[in-house]
Design a protein around this motif. Structure first.
Motif, mmCIF file in Angstrom:
data_model
loop_
_atom_site.group_PDB
_atom_site.id
_atom_site.type_symbol
_atom_site.label_atom_id
_atom_site.label_comp_id
_atom_site.label_asym_id
_atom_site.label_seq_id
_atom_site.Cartn_x
_atom_site.Cartn_y
_atom_site.Cartn_z
ATOM 1 N N ASP A 1 44.484 38.821 40.363
ATOM 2 C CA ASP A 1 44.158 40.368 40.451
ATOM 3 C C ASP A 1 45.077 40.963 40.543
ATOM 4 O O ASP A 1 46.589 40.800 40.135
ATOM 5 N N GLY B 1 45.474 35.829 48.189
ATOM 6 C CA GLY B 1 44.703 34.580 47.810
ATOM 7 C C GLY B 1 44.818 33.083 48.007
ATOM 8 O O GLY B 1 46.285 32.562 48.181
ATOM 9 N N ASP C 1 36.628 35.489 48.081
ATOM 10 C CA ASP C 1 36.048 34.328 47.705
ATOM 11 C C ASP C 1 35.878 33.512 49.637
ATOM 12 O O ASP C 1 37.243 33.733 49.611
ATOM 13 N N VAL D 1 46.051 44.082 44.793
ATOM 14 C CA VAL D 1 45.838 44.108 45.748
ATOM 15 C C VAL D 1 46.819 43.886 47.494
ATOM 16 O O VAL D 1 46.074 43.295 48.493
ATOM 17 N N TRP E 1 44.906 27.915 44.496
ATOM 18 C CA TRP E 1 46.308 26.414 43.578
ATOM 19 C C TRP E 1 47.271 27.119 43.826
ATOM 20 O O TRP E 1 47.720 26.683 44.879
ATOM 21 N N HIS F 1 59.409 26.638 38.028
ATOM 22 C CA HIS F 1 58.885 25.415 38.448
ATOM 23 C C HIS F 1 60.114 24.514 39.045
ATOM 24 O O HIS F 1 60.860 24.009 38.035
ATOM 25 N N THR G 1 54.655 26.434 42.602
ATOM 26 C CA THR G 1 54.525 27.605 42.668
ATOM 27 C C THR G 1 55.130 27.818 44.861
ATOM 28 O O THR G 1 56.050 28.276 44.740
ATOM 29 N N ASN H 1 59.461 33.734 41.797
ATOM 30 C CA ASN H 1 59.802 31.891 41.483
ATOM 31 C C ASN H 1 61.151 32.237 40.156
ATOM 32 O O ASN H 1 61.310 31.455 40.346
ATOM 33 N N THR I 1 46.677 29.917 34.628
ATOM 34 C CA THR I 1 45.418 31.245 35.332
ATOM 35 C C THR I 1 45.116 32.062 34.649
ATOM 36 O O THR I 1 44.105 32.589 33.470
ATOM 37 N N ASN J 1 50.561 24.675 40.260
ATOM 38 C CA ASN J 1 50.095 25.570 40.223
ATOM 39 C C ASN J 1 50.323 25.233 42.205
ATOM 40 O O ASN J 1 51.085 26.308 42.822
ATOM 41 N N THR K 1 47.452 35.945 43.341
ATOM 42 C CA THR K 1 46.316 36.073 43.259
ATOM 43 C C THR K 1 45.383 35.978 41.561
ATOM 44 O O THR K 1 43.992 36.132 41.297
ATOM 45 N N GLU L 1 41.428 37.008 51.812
ATOM 46 C CA GLU L 1 40.769 35.831 50.386
ATOM 47 C C GLU L 1 39.830 37.423 50.289
ATOM 48 O O GLU L 1 39.093 37.769 50.912
ATOM 49 N N GLY M 1 52.054 35.700 40.852
ATOM 50 C CA GLY M 1 50.876 36.072 40.239
ATOM 51 C C GLY M 1 52.017 35.895 38.847
ATOM 52 O O GLY M 1 52.984 37.070 38.774
ATOM 53 N N HIS M 2 50.731 35.893 38.029
ATOM 54 C CA HIS M 2 51.514 36.287 36.204
ATOM 55 C C HIS M 2 51.885 37.291 35.907
ATOM 56 O O HIS M 2 52.985 37.497 35.849
HETATM 57 N N1 LIG Z 1 54.711 31.682 39.593
HETATM 58 C C1 LIG Z 1 54.556 30.941 39.216
HETATM 59 O O1 LIG Z 1 55.208 30.227 37.627
HETATM 60 C C2 LIG Z 1 53.382 30.748 38.890
HETATM 61 C C3 LIG Z 1 52.367 28.813 38.614
HETATM 62 C C4 LIG Z 1 51.130 29.155 38.286
HETATM 63 C C5 LIG Z 1 50.230 29.984 38.185
HETATM 64 N N2 LIG Z 1 50.928 31.614 38.264
HETATM 65 C C6 LIG Z 1 49.966 32.669 38.526
HETATM 66 O O2 LIG Z 1 49.591 32.972 40.336
HETATM 67 C C7 LIG Z 1 48.374 33.617 39.993
HETATM 68 C C8 LIG Z 1 46.754 32.553 40.345
HETATM 69 O O3 LIG Z 1 46.702 31.382 39.782
HETATM 70 P P1 LIG Z 1 45.802 30.558 41.142
HETATM 71 O O4 LIG Z 1 45.843 28.884 40.086
HETATM 72 O O5 LIG Z 1 46.209 30.036 41.715
HETATM 73 O O6 LIG Z 1 44.485 31.078 40.763
HETATM 74 P P2 LIG Z 1 43.375 30.585 41.563
HETATM 75 O O7 LIG Z 1 42.434 31.421 40.274
HETATM 76 O O8 LIG Z 1 43.035 29.536 41.976
HETATM 77 O O9 LIG Z 1 43.492 31.406 42.463
HETATM 78 C C9 LIG Z 1 43.663 33.098 42.773
HETATM 79 C C10 LIG Z 1 42.875 32.905 43.957
HETATM 80 O O10 LIG Z 1 43.128 34.970 44.325
HETATM 81 C C11 LIG Z 1 41.461 35.043 45.271
HETATM 82 N N3 LIG Z 1 42.113 37.092 44.950
HETATM 83 C C12 LIG Z 1 41.109 37.099 43.765
HETATM 84 N N4 LIG Z 1 41.657 38.874 44.133
HETATM 85 C C13 LIG Z 1 41.863 38.708 45.270
HETATM 86 C C14 LIG Z 1 42.115 39.913 45.808
HETATM 87 N N5 LIG Z 1 41.858 41.377 45.758
HETATM 88 N N6 LIG Z 1 42.573 39.253 47.621
HETATM 89 C C15 LIG Z 1 42.697 38.312 47.785
HETATM 90 N N7 LIG Z 1 42.479 37.236 47.223
HETATM 91 C C16 LIG Z 1 42.381 37.380 45.680
HETATM 92 C C17 LIG Z 1 40.490 34.393 44.283
HETATM 93 O O11 LIG Z 1 39.236 34.738 45.224
HETATM 94 C C18 LIG Z 1 41.517 32.828 44.155
HETATM 95 O O12 LIG Z 1 40.576 32.147 45.340
HETATM 96 C C19 LIG Z 1 47.777 33.069 38.484
HETATM 97 O O13 LIG Z 1 47.865 35.249 37.436
HETATM 98 C C20 LIG Z 1 48.498 32.561 37.978
HETATM 99 O O14 LIG Z 1 48.885 32.916 36.432
HETATM 100 C C21 LIG Z 1 52.176 32.029 38.653
#
Ligand SMILES: NC(=O)c1ccc[n+]([C@@H]2O[C@H](COP(=O)([O-])OP(=O)(O)OC[C@H]3O[C@@H](n4cnc5c(N)ncnc54)[C@H](O)[C@@H]3O)[C@@H](O)[C@H]2O)c1
Length: 599
Positions: free
Chosen positions: A453, A395, A420, A456, A398, A528, A370, A521, A333, A366, A451, A418, A475-476
């Protein structure tokens, strides 16, 4: 090969000891041809006397002739010379090939400062070499750089060369039998390769979709002659993707997409599988970006990224390579967000497929991936009991869905924060408490950010947290929790167990940060599960194949994964699970595509 003073003769002697090879030194051959005592210095200008171009030409020819004799008698040969020119290296290779011997270029490197010190030290000692600092400077200018080739290995002679040599020697043996081409690599410890191979095989058993793709790629070779650079988490699942791309004919170079996610045994196994690999668990920023640079040095035609660090480096520091790139893929993401921003600014220079946005990726990787592996990482780091804990999920995308769902299943109380309103409403309807972080900060036992983001969880939130509050990010990037702000509030820090740092607050409270705020993770668990990466990486493999076939028709944009690939991945996954589904009847197809029929 290497400049004077870099340590190649010492290295050649050490390698000869391990391998029983014959060393043929240009210094000795040259002085022999000139009838000069080989141990006496004979300082002359680089283009004069025994260092004239003719003498240099004769020296190399004499070395090849001696090498042929030795090879014919069954010896391995080490040619110890600068090999500044491409034709000299080519002739050496031809000499090896004529005699059915493997061929490897060991390039010995040393920083100019150290080389200068070494050269100055040996000036007044007897030596076969006449190398001096001014000669070194001329050699730098005269060097014809090496074209990228898989049998080119760089040895850093400022480090322990014996350890490096032993590692390489393990590879040189199979080369003699014409089986393995030695890859380029920088990994922690090659002795871990056997363990890594077992683990890679184990993960492979759960990756049936990818295995089916591999079978086809082995026959069709869609990547024949294509160089791919991939910046991914170096895990057993990635290794399986690597093997699929290699089976498809790719010349693959892998580097890490996160300093803490590399499994050192997997990295070693990848090298043994003949894949160029640059990744060391826990590496610092300098080494992380040096490894990205090494992957780019392979002059890729396709890129695979996870978080967009490789593509960002290409577009900022290695722009000379951009013309040669056909296309790329992005796994996550955060990377897709960065690449869309690059495309929106008009600066993206080649088409990228957003693998993250395939349904067979984000709905499973995700969410389920995750979800499970984040809890796994926190459990492994802390050994906490989840039941009864208040878990704040920051957040509800997904990843947030997956984390909240799995933590609830373990008996935790879930609070979601959240920004959103739609996602927040969904969390409410899913049965979770939703509130601003300023409130949640006072209640949570465990906080998990997902998130994509920045900050946060911030300074004001740390101030109101309970004693013992535990923070993890999935998150990433490690910017979701404002770690510098946490540090500014604390009066001391202690490592309690691996991946658990205790921050002592000035008011006596303790706050725990897991995995340095990096993807928990991967930092504290294995990422994963393979069964879910099976789908993500099937999308990667098929999207890369699509790019090879269609790159001329694509613009410099971020593209979705083609629908047919997404559906094919889902259908293959179902088949691998022995699950069949219904198909639409002709009557249903007609009904679903018409407007006439109502109640
Ligand atoms: N750990 C892992 O192995 C793994 C796997 C996939 C994705 N990721 C990473 O996880 C993160 C999230 O991915 P995703 O697919 O769920 O993205 P997504 O866009 O589906 O969800 C992110 C959510 O965070 C919310 N958000 C943003 N700023 C916020 C804040 N200040 N407070 C509260 N909520 C806030 C957004 O509204 C959104 O609903 C990304 O950085 C992605 O790259 C990590």
């Amino acid at each position: 090969m290497g400049f004077c003073g870099c340590g190649k003769s010492t290295l050649a002697q050490s390698l000869a000891k391990i391998s029983g090879s014959v060393v043929i030194s240009s210094d000795i051959v040259r002085k022999g041809l000139a009838g000069i005592d080989c141990c006496q210095h004979h300082f002359e200008d680089t283009d004069q006397g025994i260092y004239s171009p003719e003498m240099t030409q004769n020296t190399y020819q004499a070395m090849y002739a001696q090498a042929e004799d030795a090879l014919k008698e069954g010896y391995s040969v080490i040619l110890d010379a600068t090999f500044l020119k491409e034709h000299q290296r080519k002739q050496a290779e031809e000499c090896a090939r004529r005699n059915n011997a493997g061929f490897v270029i060991l390039e010995v490197k040393l920083t100019p400062e150290l080389a200068q010190k070494r050269l100055e030290k040996r000036l007044d000692k007897p030596s076969v070499s006449d190398g001096r600092w001014e000669v070194y400077l001329k050699q730098i200018k005269a060097l014809e750089p090496l074209a990228v080739q898989p049998n080119h290995v760089i040895i850093d002679s400022s480090k322990s060369t014996d350890k490096q040599l032993l590692t390489y020697w393990n590879f040189l043996n199979p080369i003699k039998e014409n089986e393995v081409v030695m890859p380029n690599f920088d990994v922690k410890d090659m002795s871990l390769a056997a363990l890594g191979k077992k683990r890679v095989d184990w993960a492979g058993r759960e990756m049936k979709t990818l295995s089916l793709i591999k079978e086809r790629f082995e026959k069709e070779k869609p990547f024949k002659g294509i160089r791919i650079a991939a910046c991914l988490h170096i895990t057993t699942e990635t290794a399986n993707l690597g093997l699929v791309l290699k089976a498809g004919g790719a010349d693959l170079t892998l580097c890490a997409s996160n300093p803490l996610s590399t499994q050192d045994e997997t990295a070693a196994a990848l090298v043994e599988h003949g894949i160029n690999t640059f990744a060391i668990h826990g590496e610092n920023n300098e080494s992380y970006y040096r490894h990205i640079a090494a992957a780019l040095d392979a002059k890729p035609q396709l890129t695979v990224d996870d978080g967009a660090d490789l593509v960002a480096t290409l577009h900022s520091q290695r722009t000379e390579l951009l013309n040669g790139i056909l296309g790329g893929t992005e796994e996550t993401t955060t990377g897709v967000i960065r690449l869309r921003a690059l495309a929106d600014s008009g600066k993206l220079r080649y088409p990228i497929i957003a693998v993250n946005d395939a349904k067979t990726k984000y709905m499973f990787d995700n969410r389920y991936g995750t979800g499970q592996s984040t809890l796994d990482g926190i459990t492994r780091a802390t050994n906490f009991l989840w039941a009864s804990k208040t878990v704040v999920v920051v957040g509800y995308g997904w990843c947030g869905h997956g984390v909240a769902m799995r933590a609830k299943g373990m008996g935790a109380h879930i609070i979601v924060t959240e920004v959103d309103p739609v996602k927040a409403l969904e969390a409410v309807m899913d049965g979770f408490s939703v509130m601003p972080m300023a409130e949640a900060a006072k209640l949570g036992d465990i906080f998990i950010t997902v998130t994509g983001d920045k900050h946060v969880i911030d300074k004001d939130h740390f101030k109101v947290m309970k004693d013992g509050a535990t923070l993890a990010n999935s998150g990433h990037f490690n910017s979701e929790i404002n770690i510098p702000a946490l540090e500014s509030l604390s009066c001391g820090k202690d490592t309690i167990r691996p991946s658990v740092e205790e921050y002592k607050m000035k008011d006596g409270r303790r706050i725990y940060l897991l995995g340095e705020g990096r993807l928990i993770n991967l930092a504290a668990a294995e990422g994963h599960p393979a069964a879910v990466m099976d789908m993500s990486f099937a999308n990667q493999a098929l999207s890369l194949e699509y790019l090879v076939k269609n790159h001329t028709k694509l613009e410099k944009k971020v593209y979705a994964v083609p629908e047919e690939i997404d559906r094919a991945v889902a259908a293959t996954k179902l088949a691998s699970l022995n699950i069949s589904i219904d198909t639409l009847s002709a009557e249903q197809i007609k009904y679903l595509s018409s407007w006439q029929e109502g109640t």
